[in-house]
Every structure is written in structure tokens, then in C-alpha cells.
Write a protein that holds these residues in place. Sequence first.
Motif, PDB file in Angstrom:
ATOM      1  N   TYR A  15       4.710  18.265  -1.086  1.00 52.53           N
ATOM      2  CA  TYR A  15       4.626  18.297   0.376  1.00 52.53           C
ATOM      3  C   TYR A  15       5.869  17.659   0.988  1.00 52.53           C
ATOM      4  N   PRO A  16       6.295  18.122   2.176  1.00 54.45           N
ATOM      5  CA  PRO A  16       7.504  17.564   2.808  1.00 54.45           C
ATOM      6  C   PRO A  16       7.251  16.195   3.428  1.00 54.45           C
ATOM      7  N   LEU A  17       8.342  15.442   3.572  1.00 54.47           N
ATOM      8  CA  LEU A  17       8.309  14.150   4.252  1.00 54.47           C
ATOM      9  C   LEU A  17       8.982  14.276   5.616  1.00 54.47           C
ATOM     10  N   PRO A  18       8.646  13.402   6.562  1.00 55.33           N
ATOM     11  CA  PRO A  18       9.330  13.417   7.860  1.00 55.33           C
ATOM     12  C   PRO A  18      10.838  13.207   7.711  1.00 55.33           C
ATOM     13  N   GLU A  19      11.586  13.824   8.597  1.00 58.93           N
ATOM     14  CA  GLU A  19      13.047  13.802   8.495  1.00 58.93           C
ATOM     15  C   GLU A  19      13.621  12.393   8.451  1.00 58.93           C
ATOM     16  N   ALA A  20      13.130  11.498   9.298  1.00 56.96           N
ATOM     17  CA  ALA A  20      13.684  10.143   9.354  1.00 56.96           C
ATOM     18  C   ALA A  20      13.514   9.419   8.020  1.00 56.96           C
ATOM     19  N   ILE A  21      12.392   9.630   7.368  1.00 57.46           N
ATOM     20  CA  ILE A  21      12.154   8.994   6.070  1.00 57.46           C
ATOM     21  C   ILE A  21      13.094   9.568   5.027  1.00 57.46           C
ATOM     22  N   LEU A  22      13.306  10.886   5.063  1.00 56.12           N
ATOM     23  CA  LEU A  22      14.235  11.513   4.130  1.00 56.12           C
ATOM     24  C   LEU A  22      15.651  10.970   4.307  1.00 56.12           C
ATOM     25  N   LEU A  59      15.799   7.550   2.702  1.00 55.98           N
ATOM     26  CA  LEU A  59      15.770   7.646   1.243  1.00 55.98           C
ATOM     27  C   LEU A  59      17.090   8.170   0.698  1.00 55.98           C
ATOM     28  N   ASP A  60      17.666   9.176   1.354  1.00 55.99           N
ATOM     29  CA  ASP A  60      18.921   9.749   0.887  1.00 55.99           C
ATOM     30  C   ASP A  60      20.059   8.738   0.930  1.00 55.99           C
ATOM     31  N   ALA A  61      20.006   7.834   1.891  1.00 60.82           N
ATOM     32  CA  ALA A  61      21.045   6.797   1.998  1.00 60.82           C
ATOM     33  C   ALA A  61      20.746   5.593   1.120  1.00 60.82           C
ATOM     34  N   GLY A  62      19.585   5.619   0.457  1.00 60.65           N
ATOM     35  CA  GLY A  62      19.233   4.528  -0.443  1.00 60.65           C
ATOM     36  C   GLY A  62      18.674   3.303   0.246  1.00 60.65           C
ATOM     37  N   TYR A  63      18.222   3.437   1.480  1.00 64.64           N
ATOM     38  CA  TYR A  63      17.643   2.297   2.200  1.00 64.64           C
ATOM     39  C   TYR A  63      16.126   2.298   1.998  1.00 64.64           C
ATOM     40  N   THR A  64      15.699   1.827   0.824  1.00 64.42           N
ATOM     41  CA  THR A  64      14.297   1.899   0.440  1.00 64.42           C
ATOM     42  C   THR A  64      13.414   1.055   1.339  1.00 64.42           C
ATOM     43  N   THR A  65      13.819  -0.158   1.644  1.00 62.94           N
ATOM     44  CA  THR A  65      13.001  -1.047   2.472  1.00 62.94           C
ATOM     45  C   THR A  65      12.768  -0.439   3.848  1.00 62.94           C
ATOM     46  N   PHE A  66      13.824   0.130   4.422  1.00 66.43           N
ATOM     47  CA  PHE A  66      13.686   0.765   5.733  1.00 66.43           C
ATOM     48  C   PHE A  66      12.771   1.987   5.635  1.00 66.43           C
ATOM     49  N   ALA A  67      12.906   2.750   4.545  1.00 65.81           N
ATOM     50  CA  ALA A  67      12.045   3.920   4.359  1.00 65.81           C
ATOM     51  C   ALA A  67      10.579   3.514   4.276  1.00 65.81           C
ATOM     52  N   LEU A  68      10.290   2.421   3.585  1.00 66.62           N
ATOM     53  CA  LEU A  68       8.911   1.941   3.477  1.00 66.62           C
ATOM     54  C   LEU A  68       8.374   1.482   4.831  1.00 66.62           C
ATOM     55  N   THR A  69       9.245   0.901   5.645  1.00 68.92           N
ATOM     56  CA  THR A  69       8.835   0.501   7.002  1.00 68.92           C
ATOM     57  C   THR A  69       8.462   1.723   7.828  1.00 68.92           C
ATOM     58  N   LEU A  70       9.272   2.775   7.704  1.00 67.30           N
ATOM     59  CA  LEU A  70       8.983   4.015   8.422  1.00 67.30           C
ATOM     60  C   LEU A  70       7.680   4.644   7.927  1.00 67.30           C
ATOM     61  N   ILE A  71       7.456   4.605   6.619  1.00 63.30           N
ATOM     62  CA  ILE A  71       6.227   5.161   6.049  1.00 63.30           C
ATOM     63  C   ILE A  71       5.004   4.440   6.607  1.00 63.30           C
ATOM     64  N   ARG A 119      -0.512  12.551   5.242  1.00 62.55           N
ATOM     65  CA  ARG A 119      -1.005  11.211   4.892  1.00 62.55           C
ATOM     66  C   ARG A 119      -0.991  11.030   3.375  1.00 62.55           C
ATOM     67  N   GLU A 120      -1.425  12.068   2.659  1.00 65.11           N
ATOM     68  CA  GLU A 120      -1.437  12.000   1.200  1.00 65.11           C
ATOM     69  C   GLU A 120      -0.021  11.876   0.648  1.00 65.11           C
ATOM     70  N   ARG A 121       0.909  12.629   1.239  1.00 70.42           N
ATOM     71  CA  ARG A 121       2.304  12.577   0.772  1.00 70.42           C
ATOM     72  C   ARG A 121       2.929  11.217   1.047  1.00 70.42           C
ATOM     73  N   LEU A 122       2.659  10.653   2.213  1.00 70.69           N
ATOM     74  CA  LEU A 122       3.211   9.338   2.565  1.00 70.69           C
ATOM     75  C   LEU A 122       2.662   8.249   1.658  1.00 70.69           C
ATOM     76  N   GLN A 123       1.389   8.327   1.331  1.00 72.54           N
ATOM     77  CA  GLN A 123       0.798   7.333   0.439  1.00 72.54           C
ATOM     78  C   GLN A 123       1.421   7.415  -0.947  1.00 72.54           C
ATOM     79  N   LEU A 124       1.699   8.629  -1.410  1.00 69.12           N
ATOM     80  CA  LEU A 124       2.364   8.775  -2.703  1.00 69.12           C
ATOM     81  C   LEU A 124       3.783   8.227  -2.639  1.00 69.12           C
ATOM     82  N   GLU A 125       4.497   8.490  -1.546  1.00 64.83           N
ATOM     83  CA  GLU A 125       5.879   8.027  -1.436  1.00 64.83           C
ATOM     84  C   GLU A 125       5.964   6.504  -1.423  1.00 64.83           C
ATOM     85  N   LYS A 126       4.940   5.828  -0.937  1.00 61.09           N
ATOM     86  CA  LYS A 126       4.926   4.358  -0.993  1.00 61.09           C
ATOM     87  C   LYS A 126       4.993   3.890  -2.443  1.00 61.09           C
ATOM     88  N   VAL A 127       4.375   4.662  -3.343  1.00 53.76           N
ATOM     89  CA  VAL A 127       4.420   4.331  -4.769  1.00 53.76           C
ATOM     90  C   VAL A 127       5.782   4.679  -5.363  1.00 53.76           C
TER      91      VAL A 127
END
Length: 443
Positions: free
Chosen positions: A9-16, A19-31, A45-53
Motif C-alpha cells: 500500500y502507498p504512503l503519504p507523500e510527506a512521509i515518503l 524516508l527518502d532523505a533518511g530522516y527516520t525520526t521525522f518520518a515517525l513523527t509524521l506517521i 492505517r494498516e500501512r502506517l502501523q507497519l511503517e512504524k515497525v
Amino acid sequence: MERLSSQAYPLPEAILKALDAGYTTFALTLIDAWLERDDIPAFLRERLQLEKVLAKRRLSHYIYSYDEAEALLATRFAKYRKGMLDSFIAQGLLDWAYVDGQQRLEERLIDNAAKRCPVLKEEEGEDPDLRKRDDFVALLKERGRLTADITTRLTFTITDSSLAGRLARVNLPIPKTVEGRQEVVSLDFSPAVLSVNGEDAPMRTVLFEKRLTGGDEFTMTAHYRLTECRRPFPQEEYVAPGMEAYLKEEAPHIIFTPALRSLAHEITAGCTGMRAKAEAIYDWITSHILYSFVRPYSTIDCISEYAASSLKGDCGIQAMLFITLCRITGVPAAWESGWYVTDCEAGSHDWARINISGQWFPVDCSFGGGAFRQGNEERRRHYFGQLDCMRMIVNSTTGAILTGKTAYPKDPTDNQRGEAEVDGQALLEGFDVKPEVLSYSLS
């Protein structure tokens, strides 16, 4: 436990972007911010929960800065010269990622440089396993049928002493009986087990449960016989009853994307039979996909498309691409994996199977690719439809949930080295895995 299929499943653009820039902490905040909303659809919701892992895992293997990587290459390879790293990266020979906005190289930098970078590869001697494969191919051609009597052992040790007193569950892989190919003679486990999967389990394991005391070891010892023979392909080709499942998509890695459909039809243009299509796909993969050690499969969103677009991958990535392209073109195909076992060592290995007219035929693209690059066409042809007596077959599918597993696994694709969780949380480090060959005889 999060479903593996939701990784498609796709992720929201801002999170992508984060992640692409390697800012994991910021990505988790967005999630977390997205998950607080009550208006998002269930798939998201299911995709975001998986991405937290997955988010924390994605970059954990990119450990070397550019300068550290250059120093390591210069120390290891006499022919390395300053600046070569830029060329290797530009050619896609070495894996890298942004971590907090800085370029970093993957932990198996040296292994990939020795295998993929031509000027450095010249320093490496011939792999002794290749001689064993050639000897096996010649012997099987002479005799037509060979059987190996093998005893292996896997020891999984939890080395993190801080976990003492906590409850651990450990799943270790065990071989399965495969009609006409592998017969399990005996299995032995230590300590006492909670359960053992039956022969029909798609990813067969033994489950241990133990309160940790420090330095705890879990062992599986297997005695089995492995048979290989020359298998003629059937003259009459058809999709046998019951094979429909092996023509379908299985998210997230066996997906019939537009790119993969285009590639499949490009490769098989002019092919009319099932074997002809599968062999054309095998020939393309073995000649176009360069073997490469890769980051963990759990951090790759679609393995088959990754292989097709990057033209690189290890044994499992090549097998997944082969399976996907075969299914697209109407050839039933499936996963198979376990260990590669010689008379002195063992390690994880993946390959594929195709079904023509109700008969299964194994296909090992990575071994075929190695033969192609050596100019050994006889060995290359051998690994389309036949294997060797240097395996331990454990898994017949990918993505199955292991018995007793509650946390998202370290490797959700299959189980070859063991999985552990402590108090319901996946154990990602603080353990040691030791596969051994106790005895091996070929007749």
C-alpha cells in the motif's frame, strides 16, 4: 501482527520524502500525526502501523560514511585508488542511502565490492564451491541419480545478558519431507519444545518457549536424505488442476505491475510453450541481474520490481523476480528455500520452482547467473530444471506467519536462520546464529 501484504500500500507523500532523505525520526513523527486522525481509510492505517515497525530497520544497515568506506576499500584491496568509490556508486555497484541527510554505505560494502566491482574482483581467488557444483553436474550426468545423507545443526544463542528473566519464543527452521527429493530421517531439539510443525507447513519450524537465564542456546539437529535426478520436461504442456494459486499475485512482492508485465512480455515474445517461456525468463535473469548482497528484504517494498529496475539482487531477489514473471506469462511458479549445504559448511539460500503438467521443476537463477558469468553454459543449463544434493529444503512459500509469532518478524519473507521474540517484541540484535554440517556423504 502487521500483515506483510500491506507493505504494497502507498504512503503519504510527506512521509515518503522524509524516508527518502533518511530522516527516520521525522518520518515517525509524521506517521504518528497521521495515525491520530480519525478520517483515514483502513488500508492507510494498516500501512502506517507497519511503517512504524519498518522505518527504524530501513537505515540501520547503512553504517559507513563516505570517508570510512574509502578507507576500508583502500585497506582491503591493493588495486583500489582514491575516487573509485564515486564511480562504483554511479554504476550502481555499491548500495548506499541517505541517513539524516548524509550519504552512507551499506554494511556489506567489502563483500559487494569483491563480488561486483570488476577491478577489485580480479584480486579474489576462485570460489571452491564452484568446483563442487561442476563435479556434481558431471557426476549426475554420468549416473542420472544421486543421494546425499546429511546431518546438520543450527544453534541459536541469545547473547544479550540484559534479557535474563524475560520470556523468549524462538522459531528455528526444520527440513520437510518433499516427495522424491528430500526425506527427513530424524530431528532432535534442545531444550524442550513447545510445538513442532507438521510436514505440510509452508514454513516449517520448531517453537521453543523459555524464561531466559543468560547465554541461552536453542538447537535443532536434522538428519535427512536429499535426492537429485535428471528430470525430462513433459512434451504435452498444460496448467494442472490445483495450480491456479501459483498464477496469482501475492502482495507485496509478487505483483503484476505495468513495468513487470511489460518486461515479461518483452522477454517471452515469440515463445509459445510453458517451458520456453520459463527458460527465456531464466536466461534473461541469469544474464541481466548481477548478484549483489542487499539490505534486509523487510525494507524492500516490492522485491520483484526492485530486481527488475536495479538489475541486481541476491538469490531470493532473483527467485522472486523469476516467480513473478513466470506467473504473469501463465507458468505456475513458487518459492523454495532453506540452506545450501556442502560437506563442510552451510548457509541460507533461495530458489524457485515451476510446474508444468503437474510436475514440479526447481530453478536456481543465482547459481545459473554465476555460471553465465564464468562462461560455463553446461552448469547454467543444469540449474534450470535440476538442483544438486547440497540443500536443506525448509520453506515452500513466503510470508507465512510462524507458529506462536505475535511480533512482526525480523525476516517476514521466510525462515532460514531462526526468529526470536522476547516479551512479544521481535529480537533484532543480541543473538548469534551458527549453522553447521555434522556429516555429509554422497552416493
